[in-house]
Design a protein around this motif. Sequence first.
Motif, PDB file in Angstrom:
ATOM      1  N   GLY B 161       0.782  -1.229   0.000  1.00 26.45           N
ATOM      2  CA  GLY B 161       0.000   0.000   0.000  1.00 26.45           C
ATOM      3  C   GLY B 161       0.810   1.273   0.000  1.00 26.45           C
ATOM      4  O   GLY B 161       2.039   1.262   0.083  1.00 26.45           O
ATOM      5  N   GLY B 162       0.083   2.384  -0.107  1.00 25.60           N
ATOM      6  CA  GLY B 162       0.685   3.709  -0.091  1.00 25.60           C
ATOM      7  C   GLY B 162      -0.014   4.595   0.917  1.00 25.60           C
ATOM      8  O   GLY B 162      -0.911   4.140   1.634  1.00 25.60           O
ATOM      9  N   SER B 163       0.414   5.868   0.973  1.00 25.78           N
ATOM     10  CA  SER B 163      -0.171   6.836   1.903  1.00 25.78           C
ATOM     11  C   SER B 163      -0.365   8.157   1.187  1.00 25.78           C
ATOM     12  O   SER B 163       0.427   8.510   0.300  1.00 25.78           O
ATOM     13  CB  SER B 163       0.765   7.090   3.088  1.00 25.78           C
ATOM     14  N   VAL B 164      -1.385   8.919   1.616  1.00 27.74           N
ATOM     15  CA  VAL B 164      -1.554  10.280   1.121  1.00 27.74           C
ATOM     16  C   VAL B 164      -1.072  11.258   2.181  1.00 27.74           C
ATOM     17  O   VAL B 164      -1.427  11.134   3.367  1.00 27.74           O
ATOM     18  CB  VAL B 164      -3.025  10.566   0.764  1.00 27.74           C
ATOM     19  N   SER B 165      -0.240  12.202   1.755  1.00 29.78           N
ATOM     20  CA  SER B 165       0.244  13.235   2.661  1.00 29.78           C
ATOM     21  C   SER B 165       0.575  14.484   1.853  1.00 29.78           C
ATOM     22  O   SER B 165       1.256  14.392   0.821  1.00 29.78           O
ATOM     23  CB  SER B 165       1.500  12.735   3.393  1.00 29.78           C
ATOM     24  N   ASN B 166       0.077  15.620   2.308  1.00 29.81           N
ATOM     25  CA  ASN B 166       0.405  16.910   1.678  1.00 29.81           C
ATOM     26  C   ASN B 166       0.246  16.878   0.155  1.00 29.81           C
ATOM     27  O   ASN B 166       1.140  17.310  -0.581  1.00 29.81           O
ATOM     28  CB  ASN B 166       1.832  17.334   2.047  1.00 29.81           C
ATOM     29  N   GLY B 167      -0.885  16.355  -0.287  1.00 32.67           N
ATOM     30  CA  GLY B 167      -1.177  16.396  -1.720  1.00 32.67           C
ATOM     31  C   GLY B 167      -0.426  15.393  -2.556  1.00 32.67           C
ATOM     32  O   GLY B 167      -0.417  15.486  -3.783  1.00 32.67           O
ATOM     33  N   LYS B 168       0.216  14.417  -1.906  1.00 35.75           N
ATOM     34  CA  LYS B 168       0.960  13.396  -2.654  1.00 35.75           C
ATOM     35  C   LYS B 168       0.509  11.998  -2.224  1.00 35.75           C
ATOM     36  O   LYS B 168       0.218  11.762  -1.052  1.00 35.75           O
ATOM     37  CB  LYS B 168       2.469  13.533  -2.410  1.00 35.75           C
ATOM     38  N   TYR B 169       0.470  11.079  -3.207  1.00 41.55           N
ATOM     39  CA  TYR B 169       0.294   9.656  -2.891  1.00 41.55           C
ATOM     40  C   TYR B 169       1.670   9.017  -3.025  1.00 41.55           C
ATOM     41  O   TYR B 169       2.290   9.068  -4.093  1.00 41.55           O
ATOM     42  CB  TYR B 169      -0.703   8.992  -3.850  1.00 41.55           C
ATOM     43  N   ILE B 170       2.155   8.417  -1.938  1.00 40.19           N
ATOM     44  CA  ILE B 170       3.533   7.932  -1.895  1.00 40.19           C
ATOM     45  C   ILE B 170       3.524   6.418  -1.729  1.00 40.19           C
ATOM     46  O   ILE B 170       2.846   5.879  -0.848  1.00 40.19           O
ATOM     47  CB  ILE B 170       4.308   8.615  -0.744  1.00 40.19           C
ATOM     48  N   PHE B 171       4.258   5.718  -2.607  1.00 39.37           N
ATOM     49  CA  PHE B 171       4.248   4.251  -2.608  1.00 39.37           C
ATOM     50  C   PHE B 171       5.585   3.748  -3.133  1.00 39.37           C
ATOM     51  O   PHE B 171       6.407   4.522  -3.618  1.00 39.37           O
ATOM     52  CB  PHE B 171       3.094   3.720  -3.479  1.00 39.37           C
ATOM     53  N   ASN B 172       5.773   2.424  -3.044  1.00 38.93           N
ATOM     54  CA  ASN B 172       7.011   1.800  -3.504  1.00 38.93           C
ATOM     55  C   ASN B 172       6.729   0.870  -4.675  1.00 38.93           C
ATOM     56  O   ASN B 172       5.602   0.402  -4.847  1.00 38.93           O
ATOM     57  CB  ASN B 172       7.647   0.985  -2.371  1.00 38.93           C
ATOM     58  N   THR B 173       7.760   0.577  -5.456  1.00 34.57           N
ATOM     59  CA  THR B 173       7.619  -0.377  -6.558  1.00 34.57           C
ATOM     60  C   THR B 173       8.481  -1.607  -6.285  1.00 34.57           C
ATOM     61  O   THR B 173       9.464  -1.534  -5.549  1.00 34.57           O
ATOM     62  CB  THR B 173       8.056   0.238  -7.899  1.00 34.57           C
ATOM     63  N   LEU B 174       8.113  -2.706  -6.909  1.00 32.39           N
ATOM     64  CA  LEU B 174       8.815  -3.973  -6.671  1.00 32.39           C
ATOM     65  C   LEU B 174      10.297  -3.863  -7.005  1.00 32.39           C
ATOM     66  O   LEU B 174      11.125  -4.506  -6.374  1.00 32.39           O
ATOM     67  CB  LEU B 174       8.152  -5.094  -7.485  1.00 32.39           C
ATOM     68  N   ASP B 175      10.635  -3.031  -8.000  1.00 35.88           N
ATOM     69  CA  ASP B 175      12.049  -2.921  -8.386  1.00 35.88           C
ATOM     70  C   ASP B 175      12.802  -1.871  -7.580  1.00 35.88           C
ATOM     71  O   ASP B 175      13.880  -1.434  -7.984  1.00 35.88           O
ATOM     72  CB  ASP B 175      12.188  -2.676  -9.892  1.00 35.88           C
ATOM     73  N   SER B 202      14.251  -6.021  -3.396  1.00 35.78           N
ATOM     74  CA  SER B 202      12.971  -5.549  -3.906  1.00 35.78           C
ATOM     75  C   SER B 202      12.329  -4.739  -2.793  1.00 35.78           C
ATOM     76  O   SER B 202      12.860  -4.673  -1.681  1.00 35.78           O
ATOM     77  CB  SER B 202      12.077  -6.727  -4.310  1.00 35.78           C
ATOM     78  N   ILE B 203      11.211  -4.088  -3.104  1.00 35.13           N
ATOM     79  CA  ILE B 203      10.454  -3.388  -2.050  1.00 35.13           C
ATOM     80  C   ILE B 203       8.987  -3.756  -2.192  1.00 35.13           C
ATOM     81  O   ILE B 203       8.409  -3.642  -3.283  1.00 35.13           O
ATOM     82  CB  ILE B 203      10.650  -1.857  -2.109  1.00 35.13           C
ATOM     83  N   THR B 204       8.419  -4.222  -1.093  1.00 36.55           N
ATOM     84  CA  THR B 204       7.010  -4.619  -1.082  1.00 36.55           C
ATOM     85  C   THR B 204       6.226  -3.905   0.002  1.00 36.55           C
ATOM     86  O   THR B 204       5.005  -3.982   0.032  1.00 36.55           O
ATOM     87  CB  THR B 204       6.883  -6.135  -0.832  1.00 36.55           C
ATOM     88  N   MET B 205       6.925  -3.231   0.916  1.00 34.99           N
ATOM     89  CA  MET B 205       6.264  -2.662   2.092  1.00 34.99           C
ATOM     90  C   MET B 205       5.552  -1.352   1.754  1.00 34.99           C
ATOM     91  O   MET B 205       5.794  -0.744   0.718  1.00 34.99           O
ATOM     92  CB  MET B 205       7.291  -2.442   3.211  1.00 34.99           C
ATOM     93  N   ALA B 206       4.682  -0.936   2.684  1.00 37.07           N
ATOM     94  CA  ALA B 206       4.026   0.357   2.571  1.00 37.07           C
ATOM     95  C   ALA B 206       4.898   1.390   3.273  1.00 37.07           C
ATOM     96  O   ALA B 206       5.234   1.217   4.447  1.00 37.07           O
ATOM     97  CB  ALA B 206       2.651   0.308   3.222  1.00 37.07           C
ATOM     98  N   PRO B 207       5.284   2.467   2.575  1.00 36.44           N
ATOM     99  CA  PRO B 207       6.102   3.476   3.245  1.00 36.44           C
ATOM    100  C   PRO B 207       5.303   4.158   4.354  1.00 36.44           C
ATOM    101  O   PRO B 207       4.077   4.277   4.267  1.00 36.44           O
ATOM    102  CB  PRO B 207       6.431   4.467   2.125  1.00 36.44           C
ATOM    103  N   LEU B 208       6.014   4.584   5.390  1.00 36.17           N
ATOM    104  CA  LEU B 208       5.377   5.386   6.437  1.00 36.17           C
ATOM    105  C   LEU B 208       5.741   6.844   6.202  1.00 36.17           C
ATOM    106  O   LEU B 208       6.924   7.165   6.016  1.00 36.17           O
ATOM    107  CB  LEU B 208       5.860   4.948   7.822  1.00 36.17           C
TER     108      LEU B 208
END
Lengths: 178, 622
Positions: B161-175, B202-208
Amino acid sequence: MLALGGCNKGPAADLPASQIGSQAVIDSALIPGLTRSAVSSDPRVAQYYDNADAVNTGKRLFGQYNCSGCHSNGGGGMGPSLMDDEWIYGGRLEQIHQTLVEGRPNGMPAWGGKVPDQQLWQLSAYVRSMSLPATLAAQNGATPSQTPAPVPREADDHAGWSPPPGTTNDYTTLTTGP
Amino acid sequence: MRFTVTVLLALAPLAALAQTVPAPVPASEVFTREEIGHALAAPTPQAGRTMPSAANAPEDDGQWTMPSKNYASTRFSALTELTPRTVKGLQPLFSFSLGVNKGQEAAPIVADNTMFIVTAYPNYVYALDLTRPGAPLKWKFAPKPLPASQGVACCDVVNRGGSVSNGKYIFNTLDGQTIALDVRTGKPVWRTQLGNINTGESITMAPLVAQGRVYVGNSGGELGVRGWIAALEESSGKLLWKAYNTGPDKEVLIGPAFKPAYATDRGTDLGVKSWPPQAWKIGGGNVWGWITYDAELDAIYHGTGNPGPWNAEQRPGDNKWTAGIFARDPASGAARWYYQFSPHDEHDYDGINEQILLDMPFAGTMHKVLIHFDRNGYIYIIERGTGKVLSADPFGPVNSSKGVDIATGELIRNPAKQTRLGQVVSDICPTASGSKDWNPSSFSPQTGLVYIPHENICMDWMNMQVNYIAGTPYVGANVHMKPGPGGHRGELTAWDPVRRGPVWVDKENFPIWSGTVVTAGDLVFYGTMDGWFKAVNARTGELLWKAKVDSGIVSQPISYRGPDGHQYIAVLSGVGGWSGAVVSGPVDPRDGSAALGMVNAMSDLPKYTTAGGTLYVFTLPH
């Protein structure tokens, strides 16, 4: 022996392998306009058929090079299953060898130049053996591919995508409910 | 063809045999809670009410802007339209195909009447307009991660998953990228490459996202990847700091501020000395689960993954700082304390599960604690300021250890379940994926209970010598999983952290691989791997409502207030993940060792569900 024996039998003019004048292994079942499946041929493959030593050495190498980390004992995990009758890039010995050499875009590493070519052939023979009825019949318990049967020459008497009936164990065609 | 015909006849019973789920481990093989659960003091529920602080769990605004709902990670929705009485009328309102049939583990995110979803690889991001009928697409963003990244994802190509903060949706990609998108346009504001697939990352986690920083960690504990956590500047994506979880103190960011609670964690460069020479460089300790920010103590907490390889005989020592939890300074990354759940882990017990931040009565006074539900089978209650363990109790079948020595903090190993080269050790509980894996629990301040979605699976394990080859698996174990006592493979447990025991337990045929959400209407929502989405009474566990969806559920349900003021429940279907790889792989159920041994316990899943990937939104008719 083969349906279309490489460059010197049948209507060779419409085979890409002969067109480019090389021993290219064919990676697609779709060849525009061709009226039958094309079968490529690599002369290096012959010695790995009917070769018990090749599959047993291949089994050892399969663990040592961490192939088993992705493909388990043939059932897959990070990588696809190798013990069913579905072959994304072709299931004949030379096609498997080509996949090992070149790698594949969805995550298969390219091993050409990293592993001696003879070992890649031995690994290919073991991988090809996993889906042989004889290998599957020898499975004892929940760990398959422990007693790999040598790959009979006639098991690869096809283009690599649809093995003839009876040459492999068709497990995935029918799933029944609980 | 003569060689095949007779053999084929013999195969039919074999195939049937291999698809049988093994017999469960007998209850006599595991310890009871009374035998191995320990606490520093007897329960004192009269000393106060268990609650998250207002700083960590502000008043519910009806949105769902981060997977954990709030910093406290309660996953509690204050909405009350749905109750045990009204939930029976809950109906699907709309659905949306994600276009990806792999394990969908993300939480839908709701902010400013828009819903954001990130899919499994290839990590599409969708923004849906909740103000219009049918929630039409506002935009779709395709980050196009390297296809080869699929080859270094240990357990399906998931994204949490991702998060919304300050007008941005922030997430990670597998690569290995972190990307911030403008929520209005879907265009990248920044993208930062953090991982390298050629070393297995790789990255699979949801950023905080918290206080202007984005915290990200890598995956790769099955590929000999050295684990790290990084902080990026939220406005620019610039790297602020990076801390490794193995190696010399200066790279772990251990300095004068490091004050671990237990003697075993004190010393210089333990991240080097607790390993054979050089082994820390390929030793795992990844941060692929949950990072938590504590606004009260201005700290972050994060678990660390399993040490590599799985074959523990190749890495004698405690293998610090793997399979534990760090508290760090958010601005500098400097470590404040660390506690190791599983020193010298022998069973793949990553320490990466979620932590819930609460104020809780203990020994007569209120304490600021975190609750962590570890793969090794224990619920830990840890004092957030010090890293001291107040209690550790098993919440599922355990025999790989005999409890936690509450004076020293040490996990007491069970020699009978230590893993060995070339020797099958049978009936180890819990299994490699743990009593519970990554899928998060929830907490209701109304009931004071945590709602734990988890597994009841054990395993047989044999160590095997393994070579390190960069970018390939570094595991060294042949594992076969099996159901735990009772034969059911999943449980939803309502647990009282103060009185240290379960209040009720709902059993499921398959492991529960979805998160839970609990609402102020006293409902707990969760999904099953065979495709049911369920609501149960938060006080009794009684099943009140269920709906069948297109594929099994391994994601994180949410509850939000729509533009019309009504309560909505959203969840992604799409079976997969480690436990569902036998369907989403595809993986062959005849190989019990496939998918790191998970297939042995899950070979019947293809009979119950197929791969999918769909958003479902439910509400009451109005």
